[in-house]
Design an enzyme around this catalytic site. Structure first.
Site, mmCIF file in Angstrom:
data_model
loop_
_atom_site.group_PDB
_atom_site.id
_atom_site.type_symbol
_atom_site.label_atom_id
_atom_site.label_comp_id
_atom_site.label_asym_id
_atom_site.label_seq_id
_atom_site.Cartn_x
_atom_site.Cartn_y
_atom_site.Cartn_z
ATOM 1 N N LYS A 214 0.839 -1.197 0.000
ATOM 2 C CA LYS A 214 0.000 0.000 0.000
ATOM 3 C C LYS A 214 0.881 1.256 0.000
ATOM 4 O O LYS A 214 0.702 2.147 -0.813
ATOM 5 C CB LYS A 214 -0.915 -0.024 1.232
ATOM 6 C CG LYS A 214 -1.799 1.181 1.349
ATOM 7 C CD LYS A 214 -2.747 1.053 2.536
ATOM 8 C CE LYS A 214 -3.435 2.390 2.785
ATOM 9 N NZ LYS A 214 -4.332 2.361 3.942
ATOM 10 N N GLU A 220 10.468 -4.711 4.549
ATOM 11 C CA GLU A 220 10.541 -6.132 4.182
ATOM 12 C C GLU A 220 10.250 -6.305 2.686
ATOM 13 O O GLU A 220 10.961 -7.022 1.971
ATOM 14 C CB GLU A 220 9.513 -6.953 4.978
ATOM 15 C CG GLU A 220 9.811 -7.105 6.456
ATOM 16 C CD GLU A 220 9.226 -5.977 7.301
ATOM 17 O OE1 GLU A 220 8.883 -4.906 6.729
ATOM 18 O OE2 GLU A 220 9.138 -6.166 8.532
ATOM 19 N N GLY A 276 -4.948 -1.725 4.927
ATOM 20 C CA GLY A 276 -4.172 -2.872 4.456
ATOM 21 C C GLY A 276 -4.869 -4.203 4.708
ATOM 22 O O GLY A 276 -4.967 -5.059 3.834
ATOM 23 N N ARG A 277 -5.391 -4.370 5.915
ATOM 24 C CA ARG A 277 -6.017 -5.651 6.267
ATOM 25 C C ARG A 277 -7.418 -5.793 5.696
ATOM 26 O O ARG A 277 -8.084 -6.798 5.920
ATOM 27 C CB ARG A 277 -6.007 -5.827 7.782
ATOM 28 C CG ARG A 277 -6.598 -4.665 8.560
ATOM 29 C CD ARG A 277 -6.249 -4.749 10.037
ATOM 30 N NE ARG A 277 -6.699 -3.595 10.794
ATOM 31 C CZ ARG A 277 -6.014 -2.469 10.939
ATOM 32 N NH1 ARG A 277 -4.834 -2.337 10.357
ATOM 33 N NH2 ARG A 277 -6.483 -1.480 11.664
ATOM 34 N N GLU A 362 -5.092 -6.601 14.638
ATOM 35 C CA GLU A 362 -4.539 -5.290 14.287
ATOM 36 C C GLU A 362 -5.641 -4.222 14.360
ATOM 37 O O GLU A 362 -5.371 -3.058 14.604
ATOM 38 C CB GLU A 362 -3.890 -5.316 12.890
ATOM 39 C CG GLU A 362 -2.830 -4.237 12.715
ATOM 40 C CD GLU A 362 -2.049 -4.344 11.422
ATOM 41 O OE1 GLU A 362 -2.659 -4.258 10.346
ATOM 42 O OE2 GLU A 362 -0.810 -4.484 11.478
ATOM 43 N N HIS A 393 -6.246 -33.127 17.556
ATOM 44 C CA HIS A 393 -5.189 -34.013 18.050
ATOM 45 C C HIS A 393 -4.047 -33.222 18.658
ATOM 46 O O HIS A 393 -2.946 -33.746 18.826
ATOM 47 C CB HIS A 393 -4.701 -34.913 16.913
ATOM 48 C CG HIS A 393 -5.801 -35.792 16.401
ATOM 49 N ND1 HIS A 393 -6.060 -37.037 16.918
ATOM 50 C CD2 HIS A 393 -6.751 -35.564 15.463
ATOM 51 C CE1 HIS A 393 -7.109 -37.564 16.299
ATOM 52 N NE2 HIS A 393 -7.557 -36.684 15.414
ATOM 53 N N LYS A 516 9.418 -1.170 14.322
ATOM 54 C CA LYS A 516 10.053 -0.838 13.035
ATOM 55 C C LYS A 516 11.169 0.181 13.230
ATOM 56 O O LYS A 516 12.259 0.045 12.676
ATOM 57 C CB LYS A 516 9.024 -0.204 12.086
ATOM 58 C CG LYS A 516 7.932 -1.104 11.585
ATOM 59 C CD LYS A 516 7.081 -0.323 10.578
ATOM 60 C CE LYS A 516 5.796 -1.055 10.258
ATOM 61 N NZ LYS A 516 4.878 -0.263 9.432
HETATM 62 O O1 LIG Z 1 1.043 -2.724 2.198
HETATM 63 P P1 LIG Z 1 2.144 -2.137 2.989
HETATM 64 O O2 LIG Z 1 2.124 -0.627 2.967
HETATM 65 O O3 LIG Z 1 3.476 -2.682 2.536
HETATM 66 O O4 LIG Z 1 1.952 -2.544 4.489
HETATM 67 C C1 LIG Z 1 2.010 -3.867 4.907
HETATM 68 C C2 LIG Z 1 1.596 -4.026 6.356
HETATM 69 O O5 LIG Z 1 2.553 -3.424 7.195
HETATM 70 C C3 LIG Z 1 2.183 -2.448 8.151
HETATM 71 O O6 LIG Z 1 3.225 -2.318 9.070
HETATM 72 C C4 LIG Z 1 0.893 -2.704 8.865
HETATM 73 O O7 LIG Z 1 1.094 -3.291 10.119
HETATM 74 C C5 LIG Z 1 -0.074 -3.557 8.087
HETATM 75 O O8 LIG Z 1 -1.359 -3.081 8.353
HETATM 76 C C6 LIG Z 1 0.192 -3.544 6.621
HETATM 77 O O9 LIG Z 1 -0.741 -4.378 5.981
#
Ligand SMILES: O=P(O)(O)OC[C@H]1O[C@H](O)[C@H](O)[C@@H](O)[C@@H]1O
Length: 552
Positions: A214, A220, A276-277, A362, A393, A516
């Site tokens: 986003k 990462e 994002g979620r 989240e 199990h 972060k």
């Molecule tokens: O889609 P991006 O901007 O790469 O973000 C990826 C993810 O990282 C963030 O730190 C948030 O915790 C998430 O809500 C998000 O979905």
């Protein structure tokens, strides 16, 4: 002023409806499910609901008609409906980020008007869907070719959090609908092993990367995307000109995408009003659309839409997301439930709970209300679970006989998928397990019943099942794209309702930021041994130990 604005909203713990629930809980006392069922033959009928293709049975909950009346009164008093309507209207209900929350616009039909700051967003949604469809069709037909002119065989989605969990989950769920000649992989972890294992057997000439982020600033994802570009160019023995045929981006941030070296002509857009979620039905679902094709993707969107409309219009007592949310609030407050298990009886839903963990935790893992005041009540539970029957199990022991009450959702489908062939015969056994678990959790086994089996007295306590462990059963005919959409939207709106009742902002995620920042500060200490001012003795010793292990 809207009912969700601070001045209009009384704190939850000062509402008479909250107190009325506490009184009711005291009256209910130890009344259990055996008694509730024995005294009320119509219970299963009354406490179940048909929504779209879903059948929900919530009769195995520690509630009566009166409980539900009081819970829906709480929803009314906390302004859930007003906040819901404000969300659907495109108001900026994510107040800490001053953003609208409009994932529902992602599944609005063409022609509907939903405005953010006076601009109708629906045309842009369909424009992007159309571009995605064109791209997906080209990849599926082998018309999108890589740098060397070969067709694409593998699509690798690089993203994390909401840019990974949704598409990765849905890819598994809809495998039976996927183009089997294409392979789909997901890379999220900054651990180099993730990318390494994903590409080690791939031919770069036939590999397409979708970089999904986003913000396009997530460390990462950018690190993995850079490494993937290196892998591609090395493998092809080509220069930057090869990138265009093998990299597309999904983002809200065109500038960062082009800085990274991806042509914005190969970018699929979404918007800051999609969290994002809550984003996998936006362009973030591009890999899924390639897999299942545009028509199936649209069927999935229609499923989301169906649940949106139900949530928007059904009265509280017949409103599935509302009821599931209220039951969660009930257990969190009055049964000290800290966790919620989601247990799908479908192999295809193997990533479903992992997806819900981000969606729920989240969103509702917050300790201050929308105005920043500490809350005096518990908010979101720990969400966990894996597919049945595997969990039976492993950890079901704790569900049945542990000291904690953990409400659970059992999700199953009547029809096994067609292509299982003779393996379809195993389906009755799978589903018998689902029903049996709901039954055992609810009704348990009394000491008298254990004794009647001739069990030695000293073992009776061990072999007794207390019961009264609540479950919701969600059943559907089969696991279609539309049913997946319905299920996901059901949980999205459940999370929404709970956040509204608890008075928190379910749409920000400030809690992920600190780690972060600290990681960024620590990295040079690990790599170069730089001193970090003011570092605590534990972290400092761990860094030293790490460097020693690495021979630095
Ligand atoms: O889609 P991006 O901007 O790469 O973000 C990826 C993810 O990282 C963030 O730190 C948030 O915790 C998430 O809500 C998000 O979905």
């Amino acid at each position: 002023m809207n009912a969700h604005d601070a001045a209009d909203r009384e704190r939850l713990d000062r509402l008479p409806e909250w107190a009325a629930l506490a009184d009711h809980r005291a009256v209910l006392g130890e009344v259990g499910l055996r008694e509730l069922f024995a005294t009320d033959p119509g219970r299963a009928d009354r406490f179940s609901l048909e929504v779209g293709d879903l059948h929900l049975d919530y009769s195995k909950h520690l509630v009566t008609d009166e409980t539900l009346r009081r819970l829906t009164a709480l929803a009314k008093a906390t302004g859930v409906a007003e906040l819901r309507d404000a969300m659907f209207r495109g108001e900026r209900i994510n107040n800490t980020e001053n953003r609208a929350v409009l994932h529902t616009a992602l599944r609005a039909p063409r022609g509907e008007v939903i405005q953010v700051d006076g601009v109708d967003v629906v045309p842009a949604v369909h424009q992007v869907l159309d571009r995605m469809a064109e791209f997906a069709n080209r990849v599926r037909a082998g018309e999108w070719v890589g740098h060397t002119g070969q067709r694409i065989r593998t699509v690798v989605n690089i993203g994390i959090g909401g840019s990974d969990l949704g598409p990765a989950m849905a890819q598994e769920v809809l495998r039976p609908y996927s183009a089997r000649e294409l392979d789909f992989r997901f890379v999220s972890n900054v651990d180099g092993a993730d990318l390494h294992e994903a590409v080690r057997d791939l031919d770069p000439a036939q590999t397409l990367f979708i970089v999904a982020s986003k913000t396009f600033t997530t460390i990462e994802t950018l690190t993995n995307a850079k490494a993937a570009r290196g892998w591609l160019l090395d493998g092809l023995g080509a220069g930057e000109e090869a990138v265009a045929g093998h990299f597309v981006a999904v983002s809200t941030n065109a500038e960062q995408v082009s800085d990274f070296g991806i042509d914005t002509a190969n970018m699929f857009e979404f918007w800051d009003w999609v969290g994002g979620r809550y984003s996998y039905d936006s362009a973030i679902g591009l890999s899924l659309m390639v897999a299942i094709g545009p028509a199936r993707f649209r069927e999935m969107l229609d499923g989301f839409r169906l649940m949106d409309e139900h949530f928007r219009t059904a009265p509280p007592a017949e409103n599935a997301p509302m009821l599931l949310a209220l039951l969660g609030v009930w257990y969190g407050r009055f049964y000290d439930a800290h966790a919620h298990a989601v247990l799908p009886y479908s192999h295809y839903l193997s990533r479903f709970t992992a997806y819900l963990q981000q969606l729920d935790m989240e969103s509702n893992g917050k300790r201050v209300d929308r105005e920043g005041r500490p809350v005096d009540w518990h908010t979101g539970p720990v969400v966990w679970g894996t597919p049945g029957t595997n969990g039976q199990h492993a950890y079901f022991q704790l569900l049945h006989q542990g000291t904690r009450l953990i409400p659970a959702d059992l999700i199953g489908f009547a029809e096994p998928v067609e292509e299982l062939g003779a393996l379809r015969d195993q389906h009755d056994l799978l589903m018998a397990n689902l029903f049996a678990q709901g039954q055992a959790l609810a009704f348990g086994k009394t000491p008298e019943e254990v004794r009647a089996e001739g069990v030695p007295e000293e073992l009776v306590p061990h072999r007794t099942f207390p019961g009264d462990r609540p479950t919701t059963t969600v059943l559907a005919g089969s696991l279609t794209p539309s049913v997946l959409g319905q299920l996901v939207a059901l949980y999205e709106h459940k999370v929404f309702v709970q956040g509204a009742i608890w008075g928190i902002d379910s749409f920000d995620q400030w809690g992920v930021e600190l780690g972060k920042v600290l990681a960024k500060r620590l990295e040079p200490a690990l790599t170069d041994g730089d001193r970090v001012a003011g570092l605590d003795s534990s972290t400092s010793a761990l860094v030293d130990r790490y460097r020693k292990f690495r021979g630095r």
